[in-house]
Design a protein around this motif. Structure first.
Motif, mmCIF file in Angstrom:
data_model
loop_
_atom_site.group_PDB
_atom_site.id
_atom_site.type_symbol
_atom_site.label_atom_id
_atom_site.label_comp_id
_atom_site.label_asym_id
_atom_site.label_seq_id
_atom_site.Cartn_x
_atom_site.Cartn_y
_atom_site.Cartn_z
ATOM 1 N N ILE A 130 57.080 81.342 24.642
ATOM 2 C CA ILE A 130 56.467 82.578 25.143
ATOM 3 C C ILE A 130 57.417 83.692 24.763
ATOM 4 N N ARG A 131 56.998 84.456 23.716
ATOM 5 C CA ARG A 131 57.887 85.478 23.157
ATOM 6 C C ARG A 131 57.129 86.291 22.110
ATOM 7 N N ASN A 132 57.751 87.358 21.661
ATOM 8 C CA ASN A 132 57.320 88.126 20.503
ATOM 9 C C ASN A 132 55.899 88.683 20.641
ATOM 10 N N TRP A 133 55.768 89.709 21.492
ATOM 11 C CA TRP A 133 54.513 90.457 21.636
ATOM 12 C C TRP A 133 54.754 91.877 21.152
ATOM 13 N N LEU A 134 53.778 92.436 20.476
ATOM 14 C CA LEU A 134 53.847 93.809 19.993
ATOM 15 C C LEU A 134 52.679 94.605 20.567
ATOM 16 N N PHE A 135 52.995 95.664 21.334
ATOM 17 C CA PHE A 135 52.004 96.632 21.810
ATOM 18 C C PHE A 135 52.165 97.873 20.948
ATOM 19 N N ARG A 136 51.130 98.238 20.190
ATOM 20 C CA ARG A 136 51.258 99.337 19.231
ATOM 21 C C ARG A 136 50.040 100.260 19.331
ATOM 22 N N ASN A 137 50.307 101.565 19.473
ATOM 23 C CA ASN A 137 49.270 102.597 19.426
ATOM 24 C C ASN A 137 48.146 102.386 20.428
ATOM 25 N N ASN A 138 48.500 101.966 21.640
ATOM 26 C CA ASN A 138 47.531 101.845 22.724
ATOM 27 C C ASN A 138 47.566 103.101 23.583
ATOM 28 N N ILE A 139 46.491 103.350 24.314
ATOM 29 C CA ILE A 139 46.450 104.438 25.287
ATOM 30 C C ILE A 139 46.344 103.807 26.668
ATOM 31 N N PHE A 140 47.320 104.125 27.541
ATOM 32 C CA PHE A 140 47.323 103.653 28.923
ATOM 33 C C PHE A 140 47.092 104.867 29.809
ATOM 34 N N SER A 141 46.002 104.849 30.581
ATOM 35 C CA SER A 141 45.635 106.001 31.392
ATOM 36 C C SER A 141 45.284 105.560 32.807
ATOM 37 N N ASN A 142 45.889 106.215 33.808
ATOM 38 C CA ASN A 142 45.615 105.925 35.216
ATOM 39 C C ASN A 142 45.893 104.466 35.572
ATOM 40 N N ILE A 143 47.092 104.000 35.223
ATOM 41 C CA ILE A 143 47.537 102.654 35.577
ATOM 42 C C ILE A 143 48.481 102.802 36.770
ATOM 43 N N GLY A 144 48.239 102.056 37.838
ATOM 44 C CA GLY A 144 48.968 102.260 39.083
ATOM 45 C C GLY A 144 50.361 101.681 39.118
ATOM 46 N N GLN A 145 50.613 100.577 38.407
ATOM 47 C CA GLN A 145 51.911 99.934 38.472
ATOM 48 C C GLN A 145 52.435 99.650 37.069
ATOM 49 N N THR A 146 53.689 99.277 36.983
ATOM 50 C CA THR A 146 54.363 99.109 35.703
ATOM 51 C C THR A 146 54.091 97.742 35.082
ATOM 52 N N ALA A 147 54.668 97.550 33.914
ATOM 53 C CA ALA A 147 54.661 96.242 33.260
ATOM 54 C C ALA A 147 55.910 95.488 33.684
ATOM 55 N N SER A 148 55.740 94.244 34.071
ATOM 56 C CA SER A 148 56.852 93.360 34.379
ATOM 57 C C SER A 148 56.984 92.379 33.226
ATOM 58 N N VAL A 149 58.076 92.490 32.470
ATOM 59 C CA VAL A 149 58.258 91.705 31.254
ATOM 60 C C VAL A 149 59.441 90.772 31.449
ATOM 61 N N GLY A 150 59.208 89.464 31.327
ATOM 62 C CA GLY A 150 60.255 88.487 31.574
ATOM 63 C C GLY A 150 60.511 87.560 30.401
ATOM 64 N N PHE A 151 60.356 88.064 29.165
ATOM 65 C CA PHE A 151 60.719 87.269 27.998
ATOM 66 C C PHE A 151 61.109 88.188 26.857
ATOM 67 N N SER A 152 61.655 87.614 25.785
ATOM 68 C CA SER A 152 62.267 88.420 24.726
ATOM 69 C C SER A 152 61.269 88.853 23.673
ATOM 70 N N ASP A 153 61.684 89.814 22.898
ATOM 71 C CA ASP A 153 60.950 90.303 21.734
ATOM 72 C C ASP A 153 59.604 90.907 22.096
ATOM 73 N N VAL A 154 59.585 91.767 23.128
ATOM 74 C CA VAL A 154 58.386 92.519 23.466
ATOM 75 C C VAL A 154 58.662 93.972 23.102
ATOM 76 N N ARG A 155 57.749 94.562 22.334
ATOM 77 C CA ARG A 155 57.935 95.937 21.874
ATOM 78 C C ARG A 155 56.707 96.770 22.220
ATOM 79 N N PHE A 156 56.954 97.958 22.745
ATOM 80 C CA PHE A 156 55.910 98.946 23.007
ATOM 81 C C PHE A 156 56.213 100.162 22.136
ATOM 82 N N TYR A 157 55.284 100.583 21.322
ATOM 83 C CA TYR A 157 55.429 101.861 20.641
ATOM 84 C C TYR A 157 54.099 102.373 20.161
#
Length: 195
Positions: free
Chosen positions: A168-195
């Motif tokens: 369980i590793r290596n997820w890429l979040f790219r060019n997404n729109i997050f709107s009206n989200i109440g809580q944060t992301a809890s990330v517990g593994f390596s190689d996760v990128r948001f941009y």
């Protein structure tokens, strides 16, 4: 169909399945997947499937979509109107989730629900997307891009835990729109990128 089952169940051997231009209405059936993969820990899953141009609506207390397999594509879909749900749970290897709308994840006021649910507690922690490693699954090398995720005021962006599972590793979040989200992301593994 009893609780904990899927409206559409993708079984082992269903590789190359295409779901196109469908509406999957869970119709607020308690603890029912809209679309889900089956196969137990380590069993082969359906690979190279495409889910596109479809809607999954009206979930309650269970993931609305659970993707698995290798190289699954989930594109141009709408997942909307969930009560206490994970809009998506993601397992497998090399899945591509793009150009979708995920909207309206609501935490229900349980005191106002009819028996046997009224006055109870929410069993599911609602999120846009979730994965977990406590069942021996793989969830790696995924791309989540160009999606709109909106109106989840009482739920989290993500709950992502490996629980010691090395695949369980290596997820890429790219060019997404997050709107009206109440809580944060809890990330517990390596190689996760948001941009």
């Amino acid at each position: 169909i009893s609780a904990y089952q899927q409206q559409i169940e993708v079984k082992p051997g269903a590789s190359w399945l295409i779901i196109d231009n469908c509406t999957v209405d869970i119709n607020r059936q308690y603890k029912r997947y809209g679309i889900g993969w089956t196969g137990s820990n380590g069993a082969p899953k359906a690979d190279d499937c495409i889910i596109q141009n479809s809607r999954v609506i009206q979930g309650w207390a269970y993931p609305m979509v659970e993707l698995d397999g290798e190289r699954t594509i989930f594109r141009n879909n709408t997942v909307q109107d969930g009560w206490d749900v994970d809009l998506m749970r993601l397992f497998g290897d090399g899945c591509h989730i793009h150009n979708n709308t995920f909207a309206d994840n609501i935490v229900t006021p349980l005191a106002n629900l009819p028996p046997p649910f009224g006055g109870g507690t929410v069993e599911n922690h609602p999120d846009f997307i979730q994965t977990l490693g406590n069942n021996g699954e793989t969830s790696q090398n995924h791309i989540i891009e160009r999606n709109l995720i909106s109106n989840a005021l009482n739920s989290g962006l993500a709950q992502m835990d490996a629980n010691g599972q090395p695949t369980i590793r290596n997820w890429l979040f790219r060019n997404n729109i997050f709107s009206n989200i109440g809580q944060t992301a809890s990330v517990g593994f390596s190689d996760v990128r948001f941009y």
